[in-house]
Design a protein around this motif. Structure first.
Motif, PDB file in Angstrom:
ATOM      1  N   ALA A  95       0.831  -1.212   0.000  1.00  0.00           N
ATOM      2  CA  ALA A  95       0.000   0.000   0.000  1.00  0.00           C
ATOM      3  C   ALA A  95       0.863   1.258   0.000  1.00  0.00           C
ATOM      4  O   ALA A  95       0.520   2.261  -0.631  1.00  0.00           O
ATOM      5  CB  ALA A  95      -0.926   0.001   1.209  1.00  0.00           C
ATOM      6  N   GLU A  96       1.986   1.221   0.698  1.00  0.00           N
ATOM      7  CA  GLU A  96       2.868   2.387   0.727  1.00  0.00           C
ATOM      8  C   GLU A  96       3.407   2.711  -0.668  1.00  0.00           C
ATOM      9  O   GLU A  96       3.403   3.863  -1.101  1.00  0.00           O
ATOM     10  CB  GLU A  96       4.016   2.132   1.705  1.00  0.00           C
ATOM     11  CG  GLU A  96       3.548   2.082   3.144  1.00  0.00           C
ATOM     12  CD  GLU A  96       4.612   1.593   4.106  1.00  0.00           C
ATOM     13  OE1 GLU A  96       4.795   2.230   5.151  1.00  0.00           O
ATOM     14  OE2 GLU A  96       5.247   0.569   3.823  1.00  0.00           O
ATOM     15  N   VAL A 119       0.291 -10.416 -15.964  1.00  0.00           N
ATOM     16  CA  VAL A 119       0.427  -9.606 -14.749  1.00  0.00           C
ATOM     17  C   VAL A 119      -0.912  -8.982 -14.394  1.00  0.00           C
ATOM     18  O   VAL A 119      -1.361  -9.029 -13.238  1.00  0.00           O
ATOM     19  CB  VAL A 119       1.507  -8.525 -14.939  1.00  0.00           C
ATOM     20  CG1 VAL A 119       1.592  -7.629 -13.705  1.00  0.00           C
ATOM     21  CG2 VAL A 119       2.861  -9.168 -15.236  1.00  0.00           C
ATOM     22  N   LEU A 120      -1.592  -8.427 -15.385  1.00  0.00           N
ATOM     23  CA  LEU A 120      -2.870  -7.760 -15.132  1.00  0.00           C
ATOM     24  C   LEU A 120      -3.968  -8.741 -14.745  1.00  0.00           C
ATOM     25  O   LEU A 120      -4.942  -8.357 -14.077  1.00  0.00           O
ATOM     26  CB  LEU A 120      -3.289  -6.972 -16.372  1.00  0.00           C
ATOM     27  CG  LEU A 120      -2.381  -5.789 -16.731  1.00  0.00           C
ATOM     28  CD1 LEU A 120      -2.760  -5.213 -18.080  1.00  0.00           C
ATOM     29  CD2 LEU A 120      -2.439  -4.716 -15.654  1.00  0.00           C
ATOM     30  N   ALA A 121      -3.816 -10.005 -15.130  1.00  0.00           N
ATOM     31  CA  ALA A 121      -4.828 -11.011 -14.796  1.00  0.00           C
ATOM     32  C   ALA A 121      -4.638 -11.568 -13.392  1.00  0.00           C
ATOM     33  O   ALA A 121      -5.548 -12.226 -12.860  1.00  0.00           O
ATOM     34  CB  ALA A 121      -4.773 -12.148 -15.807  1.00  0.00           C
ATOM     35  N   SER A 122      -3.479 -11.327 -12.773  1.00  0.00           N
ATOM     36  CA  SER A 122      -3.263 -11.805 -11.405  1.00  0.00           C
ATOM     37  C   SER A 122      -4.072 -10.947 -10.434  1.00  0.00           C
ATOM     38  O   SER A 122      -4.459  -9.816 -10.737  1.00  0.00           O
ATOM     39  CB  SER A 122      -1.773 -11.791 -11.047  1.00  0.00           C
ATOM     40  OG  SER A 122      -1.232 -10.487 -11.091  1.00  0.00           O
ATOM     41  N   VAL A 141      -3.599  -6.741  -5.261  1.00  0.00           N
ATOM     42  CA  VAL A 141      -3.044  -6.740  -3.912  1.00  0.00           C
ATOM     43  C   VAL A 141      -3.252  -5.381  -3.248  1.00  0.00           C
ATOM     44  O   VAL A 141      -3.766  -5.284  -2.138  1.00  0.00           O
ATOM     45  CB  VAL A 141      -1.548  -7.106  -3.940  1.00  0.00           C
ATOM     46  CG1 VAL A 141      -0.907  -6.920  -2.565  1.00  0.00           C
ATOM     47  CG2 VAL A 141      -1.362  -8.535  -4.420  1.00  0.00           C
ATOM     48  N   ALA A 142      -2.819  -4.326  -3.915  1.00  0.00           N
ATOM     49  CA  ALA A 142      -3.017  -2.946  -3.445  1.00  0.00           C
ATOM     50  C   ALA A 142      -3.068  -2.086  -4.694  1.00  0.00           C
ATOM     51  O   ALA A 142      -2.034  -1.867  -5.329  1.00  0.00           O
ATOM     52  CB  ALA A 142      -1.896  -2.508  -2.516  1.00  0.00           C
ATOM     53  N   ASP A 143      -4.218  -1.648  -5.067  1.00  0.00           N
ATOM     54  CA  ASP A 143      -4.435  -0.912  -6.307  1.00  0.00           C
ATOM     55  C   ASP A 143      -3.428   0.235  -6.455  1.00  0.00           C
ATOM     56  O   ASP A 143      -3.294   1.050  -5.557  1.00  0.00           O
ATOM     57  CB  ASP A 143      -5.864  -0.342  -6.286  1.00  0.00           C
ATOM     58  CG  ASP A 143      -6.319   0.187  -7.625  1.00  0.00           C
ATOM     59  OD1 ASP A 143      -5.595  -0.024  -8.623  1.00  0.00           O
ATOM     60  OD2 ASP A 143      -7.387   0.818  -7.678  1.00  0.00           O
ATOM     61  N   PRO A 144      -2.627   0.259  -7.545  1.00  0.00           N
ATOM     62  CA  PRO A 144      -2.779  -0.456  -8.816  1.00  0.00           C
ATOM     63  C   PRO A 144      -1.963  -1.741  -8.952  1.00  0.00           C
ATOM     64  O   PRO A 144      -1.812  -2.240 -10.070  1.00  0.00           O
ATOM     65  CB  PRO A 144      -2.251   0.581  -9.805  1.00  0.00           C
ATOM     66  CG  PRO A 144      -1.129   1.247  -9.061  1.00  0.00           C
ATOM     67  CD  PRO A 144      -1.597   1.327  -7.636  1.00  0.00           C
ATOM     68  N   PHE A 145      -1.433  -2.282  -7.866  1.00  0.00           N
ATOM     69  CA  PHE A 145      -0.545  -3.434  -7.975  1.00  0.00           C
ATOM     70  C   PHE A 145      -1.305  -4.747  -7.924  1.00  0.00           C
ATOM     71  O   PHE A 145      -2.003  -5.035  -6.949  1.00  0.00           O
ATOM     72  CB  PHE A 145       0.500  -3.427  -6.854  1.00  0.00           C
ATOM     73  CG  PHE A 145       1.457  -2.275  -6.906  1.00  0.00           C
ATOM     74  CD1 PHE A 145       1.956  -1.810  -8.110  1.00  0.00           C
ATOM     75  CD2 PHE A 145       1.870  -1.651  -5.736  1.00  0.00           C
ATOM     76  CE1 PHE A 145       2.849  -0.747  -8.158  1.00  0.00           C
ATOM     77  CE2 PHE A 145       2.758  -0.595  -5.769  1.00  0.00           C
ATOM     78  CZ  PHE A 145       3.249  -0.136  -6.982  1.00  0.00           C
ATOM     79  N   HIS A 146      -1.105  -5.556  -8.974  1.00  0.00           N
ATOM     80  CA  HIS A 146      -1.551  -6.938  -8.970  1.00  0.00           C
ATOM     81  C   HIS A 146      -0.457  -7.804  -8.347  1.00  0.00           C
ATOM     82  O   HIS A 146       0.676  -7.342  -8.130  1.00  0.00           O
ATOM     83  CB  HIS A 146      -1.852  -7.410 -10.392  1.00  0.00           C
ATOM     84  CG  HIS A 146      -2.976  -6.674 -11.047  1.00  0.00           C
ATOM     85  ND1 HIS A 146      -2.817  -5.405 -11.592  1.00  0.00           N
ATOM     86  CD2 HIS A 146      -4.271  -7.014 -11.241  1.00  0.00           C
ATOM     87  CE1 HIS A 146      -3.981  -5.002 -12.098  1.00  0.00           C
ATOM     88  NE2 HIS A 146      -4.872  -5.953 -11.900  1.00  0.00           N
ATOM     89  N   PRO A 184      11.035  -3.820  -5.848  1.00  0.00           N
ATOM     90  CA  PRO A 184      10.013  -4.309  -4.926  1.00  0.00           C
ATOM     91  C   PRO A 184       8.624  -4.334  -5.548  1.00  0.00           C
ATOM     92  O   PRO A 184       7.805  -5.202  -5.233  1.00  0.00           O
ATOM     93  CB  PRO A 184      10.089  -3.321  -3.756  1.00  0.00           C
ATOM     94  CG  PRO A 184      10.612  -2.058  -4.373  1.00  0.00           C
ATOM     95  CD  PRO A 184      11.574  -2.517  -5.420  1.00  0.00           C
ATOM     96  N   PHE A 185       8.366  -3.363  -6.446  1.00  0.00           N
ATOM     97  CA  PHE A 185       7.102  -3.276  -7.170  1.00  0.00           C
ATOM     98  C   PHE A 185       7.385  -2.709  -8.559  1.00  0.00           C
ATOM     99  O   PHE A 185       8.351  -1.966  -8.754  1.00  0.00           O
ATOM    100  CB  PHE A 185       6.100  -2.392  -6.414  1.00  0.00           C
ATOM    101  CG  PHE A 185       5.790  -2.908  -5.037  1.00  0.00           C
ATOM    102  CD1 PHE A 185       4.825  -3.885  -4.845  1.00  0.00           C
ATOM    103  CD2 PHE A 185       6.501  -2.460  -3.937  1.00  0.00           C
ATOM    104  CE1 PHE A 185       4.573  -4.402  -3.583  1.00  0.00           C
ATOM    105  CE2 PHE A 185       6.262  -2.970  -2.666  1.00  0.00           C
ATOM    106  CZ  PHE A 185       5.297  -3.947  -2.489  1.00  0.00           C
TER     107      PHE A 185
END
Length: 394
Positions: free
Chosen positions: A140-141, A190-193, A196-201, A291-292
């Protein structure tokens, strides 16, 4: 602000070489090891790579410095506990430059730390969000910083997914990676996974694993006769805007001289370039902390590889992949190679940079690369560390 390519005075690290590097086996779980034992294996492997014995070491840096001093019979020697990752390497280099040591050993590892939820890294456990009275969980950070970039510059989920897929495919091809053979990956994967914390899948995020590693720094006059080709430290630096993982990061958090938290690492990168007397155009490969997915886009901008706001299109156009203008994180990084122990994962960006400069990467080798940039940290953690490595002595 400091510009590029304007080295001043004698080079501070001219007499410092990285002579040994080593990664132990990396895995989701390493049976029969704890963090100390896998760090010790990393230390011994790095010494063997350099062609040195434990008795040659006169300084050791890391969380297990005192344990290594005892178990490897290094004493008397200087031991340093606190620095992590690139700052620890720079500390070791400064010790050599100051005449306090001639051979510095750095080692780290993580194993058998936290296995209740094996998909959760030990240092980002859920209690950061729900129990401790400060902070929020890591994804989230970093998502807060990514979203601000999206709103300001139009960066898209597809561009971030391309950054992730590119790095994961490097790991898919790397036999030493924890996620070797798990791909190939496309941005659509990646987008189909799951989110987790928008915008991260899920596949935008780093993995969790176990492993150890080590590095050996030596004074230049020790290089002759060593086993492996030396790699040289050209420059380095660190930026911080406050304590990591204790507050929600804000892109526009102001710093000195016009710098802001969302561009953390910019000043450190400029300082490193200045020490080396080079600029971004001289860098052949970037072994960046991942990390992301968004952090790759951000670092392309703050390290000067593309203009502000153009990191997304830059990645989408293939610049960071095989054959691109600046291949990035060519072993698979924390997304695919390994995300072991908070020190090990940071050293591993530098280890891969050394392997690139030696020309010994079994996969992902960048032909003709003579300068590598390595990084640790990221905007969500409010710090970024930078190291420039060279195939030639500065």
């Amino acid at each position: 602000m400091i510009g590029y390519g304007s080295a001043v005075g004698a080079h501070p690290y001219r007499d410092v070489a990285i002579a040994g590097v080593f990664n132990t086996e990396q895995a989701r779980r390493l049976e029969g090891h704890d963090s100390e034992s896998i760090a010790t294996a990393g230390a011994l492997g790095a010494l063997a790579d350099a062609g040195l014995e434990p008795t040659d070491v006169d300084a050791v840096i890391g969380s297990f410095a005192q344990e290594l001093t005892l178990s490897l019979a290094l004493g008397p020697c200087t031991r340093v506990f606190d620095p992590l990752g690139i700052p620890a390497i720079l500390h070791g280099a400064q010790m050599i430059a100051a005449g306090q040591a001639s051979v510095v050993l750095l080692a780290a590892g993580g194993a058998d730390v936290y296995r209740d939820r094996e998909a959760t890294a030990p240092w980002t456990r859920p209690e950061h969000e729900f129990v401790i009275s400060y902070g929020l969980f890591t994804a989230a950070e970093f998502a807060l910083m990514a979203r601000r970039h999206m709103l300001t510059y139009g960066t898209t989920p597809e561009q971030m997914a391309t950054a992730a897929a590119t790095i994961r495919n490097y790991g898919h091809a790397n036999p030493a990676a924890v996620y070797h053979g798990k791909g190939p990956f496309t941005p659509a994967d990646v987008l189909a996974s799951r989110m987790v914390a928008d915008p991260f899948h899920l596949l935008d995020c780093s993995t969790t694993s176990e492993g150890g590693c080590g590095l050996v720094l030596v004074r230049a006059d020790r290089v002759s006769g060593l086993r492996s080709r030396p790699v040289w430290i050209l420059g380095g630096g660190s930026d911080s805007f406050g304590p990591a993982y204790q507050m929600a990061p804000v892109w526009d958090m102001p710093g000195k001289d016009g710098y802001v938290a969302g561009r953390v690492g910019e000043r450190a990168g400029q300082q490193a370039y200045r020490t080396a007397g080079i600029g971004p155009a001289d860098v052949g490969v970037a072994e960046l902390y991942d990390p992301f997915s968004f952090e790759i886009i951000r670092q392309m901008e703050v390290f000067g590889f593309c203009p502000d706001g153009e990191g997304g299109p830059f990645v989408a156009d293939g610049h960071t992949g095989p054959g691109g203008t600046i291949p990035v994180t060519t072993d698979g990084g924390t997304m695919s190679f390994s995300h072991a122990g908070i020190n090990a994962q940071q050293y591993q960006r530098v280890i891969r940079g050394v392997q690139q400069m030696r020309g010994e990467c079994p996969t992902g080798q960048v032909p003709g690369a003579e300068v590598a940039i390595c990084s640790n940290g990221g905007s969500g953690a409010l710090f970024t560390d930078v190291l420039l490595l060279g195939a030639a002595r500065p």
